[in-house]
Scaffold this active site. Structure first.
Site, PDB file in Angstrom:
ATOM      1  N   ASN A  38      -0.602 -80.475  22.568  1.00 31.85           N
ATOM      2  CA  ASN A  38       0.260 -79.749  21.634  1.00 31.85           C
ATOM      3  C   ASN A  38      -0.556 -79.137  20.513  1.00 31.85           C
ATOM      4  OD1 ASN A  38       0.288 -82.498  20.168  1.00 31.85           O
ATOM      5  ND2 ASN A  38       1.515 -82.865  22.011  1.00 31.85           N
ATOM      6  N   THR A  53       7.952 -79.467  23.884  1.00 27.01           N
ATOM      7  CA  THR A  53       7.645 -80.326  25.024  1.00 27.01           C
ATOM      8  C   THR A  53       7.939 -79.550  26.318  1.00 27.01           C
ATOM      9  OG1 THR A  53       7.996 -82.524  25.933  1.00 27.01           O
ATOM     10  CG2 THR A  53       9.958 -81.397  25.128  1.00 27.01           C
ATOM     11  N   THR A  82       8.086 -81.986  20.833  1.00 22.10           N
ATOM     12  CA  THR A  82       7.172 -82.889  21.519  1.00 22.10           C
ATOM     13  C   THR A  82       7.272 -84.263  20.855  1.00 22.10           C
ATOM     14  OG1 THR A  82       4.846 -83.473  21.658  1.00 22.10           O
ATOM     15  CG2 THR A  82       5.387 -81.750  20.124  1.00 22.10           C
ATOM     16  N   SER A  83       7.076 -85.304  21.664  1.00 17.21           N
ATOM     17  CA  SER A  83       7.145 -86.659  21.107  1.00 17.21           C
ATOM     18  C   SER A  83       5.936 -86.930  20.210  1.00 17.21           C
ATOM     19  CB  SER A  83       7.189 -87.688  22.235  1.00 17.21           C
ATOM     20  OG  SER A  83       6.011 -87.601  23.001  1.00 17.21           O
ATOM     21  N   GLU A  84       4.917 -86.087  20.306  1.00 13.63           N
ATOM     22  CA  GLU A  84       3.707 -86.324  19.513  1.00 13.63           C
ATOM     23  C   GLU A  84       3.757 -85.620  18.158  1.00 13.63           C
ATOM     24  OE1 GLU A  84       0.901 -85.408  22.596  1.00 13.63           O
ATOM     25  OE2 GLU A  84       0.718 -87.494  23.195  1.00 13.63           O
ATOM     26  N   HIS A 103      -4.128 -80.903  19.789  1.00 14.94           N
ATOM     27  CA  HIS A 103      -4.248 -82.168  20.522  1.00 14.94           C
ATOM     28  C   HIS A 103      -4.322 -81.845  22.011  1.00 14.94           C
ATOM     29  CE1 HIS A 103      -3.537 -85.933  22.437  1.00 14.94           C
ATOM     30  NE2 HIS A 103      -2.335 -85.575  22.862  1.00 14.94           N
ATOM     31  N   HIS A 105      -6.457 -83.217  26.073  1.00 12.64           N
ATOM     32  CA  HIS A 105      -7.113 -84.289  26.812  1.00 12.64           C
ATOM     33  C   HIS A 105      -8.376 -83.743  27.482  1.00 12.64           C
ATOM     34  CE1 HIS A 105      -2.657 -85.746  27.413  1.00 12.64           C
ATOM     35  NE2 HIS A 105      -3.047 -85.877  26.169  1.00 12.64           N
ATOM     36  N   HIS A 166      -6.459 -91.975  25.945  1.00  9.46           N
ATOM     37  CA  HIS A 166      -5.479 -90.892  25.812  1.00  9.46           C
ATOM     38  C   HIS A 166      -6.139 -89.510  25.757  1.00  9.46           C
ATOM     39  CE1 HIS A 166      -1.534 -89.447  23.770  1.00  9.46           C
ATOM     40  NE2 HIS A 166      -2.179 -88.445  24.332  1.00  9.46           N
TER      41      HIS A 166
HETATM   42 ZN   LIG Z   1      -1.508 -86.422  24.521  1.00 15.25          ZN
END
Ligand SMILES: [Zn+2]
Length: 265
Positions: A38, A53, A82-84, A103, A105, A166
């Site tokens: 995100n 999301t 988004t949950s973040e 953010h 990965h 993560h």
């Molecule tokens: Zn993540």
């Protein structure tokens, strides 16, 4: 909530386009899979522009984004939060000097995060100047306050943080700066991995690291991390790890033992 100290110098429309562009780059670089990651931009004192999301960061449209207030309530946009988002709000609250957060990965840096290894060796001038080092925060369940808990001690001091098992988060004065920090971090992770495969990276000595920190003003870098113990880990720190200390009596018994083992005594 802390007011941002960074002036807003683009229109909301331009910021929306910036997120579309950076999202595409993040996706093309392989830093996310499916709908991971995100990106947010702080529009003003009360509003955050955020990716929603359930969308691929590589295929976003300027109308996809949502706007939330500083409590995380959605105030604009068709899609879901988004949950973040809570992690982003926490970072904005602690860092009035930043205006954007990325953010993702990225696979090599995330590999370090899943192996429980921070990216903290003093290896490369650009990384020492730009990031200092990249600490590793403990794992926390996504979508819960635990996600950010492990990051709290690092947020005020670092601009790039690995998130255990993560991914990573980077932030800066604008979305490009946040993106470039993640690029520097992932590049650093790749180089560190190659050095480890070739027998181990060699850290720079303290004196050279101090010179690099001093040169930050010359390069106009406003990096947070610097001269913190263990960030980055310098050559002398590694030598200290190899050294161990014994009392006179312990030394005598160690020598005795060694001599006995060789049949001398
Ligand atoms: Zn993540």
């Amino acid at each position: 909530m802390v007011q941002s100290s960074v002036p807003m110098n683009k229109t909301e429309k331009e910021y929306r386009q910036d997120i579309v562009d950076i999202g595409r780059l993040v996706y093309q670089k392989g830093w996310v899979a499916a709908n991971d990651g995100n990106i947010t931009i702080r529009l003003d004192q009360d509003r955050i522009l955020a990716t929603p999301t359930g969308v691929s960061k590589g295929m976003m449209h300027v109308d996809d984004f949502i706007i939330v207030d500083m409590q995380g309530n959605k105030i604009e946009g068709r899609k879901e939060r988004t949950s973040e988002i809570a992690m982003h709000l926490t970072i904005y609250g602690m860092r009035p000097d930043i205006r954007s957060i990325v953010h993702a990965h990225p696979p090599v840096a995330t590999g370090f995060a899943t192996a429980g290894k921070p990216l903290n060796l003093a290896l490369l001038p650009e990384v020492i100047i730009g990031l200092g080092c990249v600490p590793l925060a403990d794992y926390g369940l996504p979508g819960t306050p635990a996600l950010t808990e492990g990051m709290l001690p690092y947020i005020p001091k670092y601009d790039a943080i690995l998130m255990g098992n993560h991914g990573a988060v980077c932030y800066g004065e604008d979305v490009y700066k946040a993106f470039f920090k993640m690029e520097t971090m992932e590049h650093f992770a790749r180089i560190t991995l190659v050095a480890e495969l070739l027998g181990g990276a060699k850290a720079l000595p303290r004196l050279e690291v101090d010179k690099l920190f001093d040169s930050r003003t010359r390069y106009g870098v406003k990096a947070k991390a610097g001269a913190l113990p263990g960030c980055p880990v310098v050559a002398e720190d590694l030598e200290d790890q190899d050294r161990f200390y014994v009392t006179r009596q312990e030394l005598i018994s160690l020598v005795d033992e060694a001599l006995k083992a060789r049949g001398v005594a």
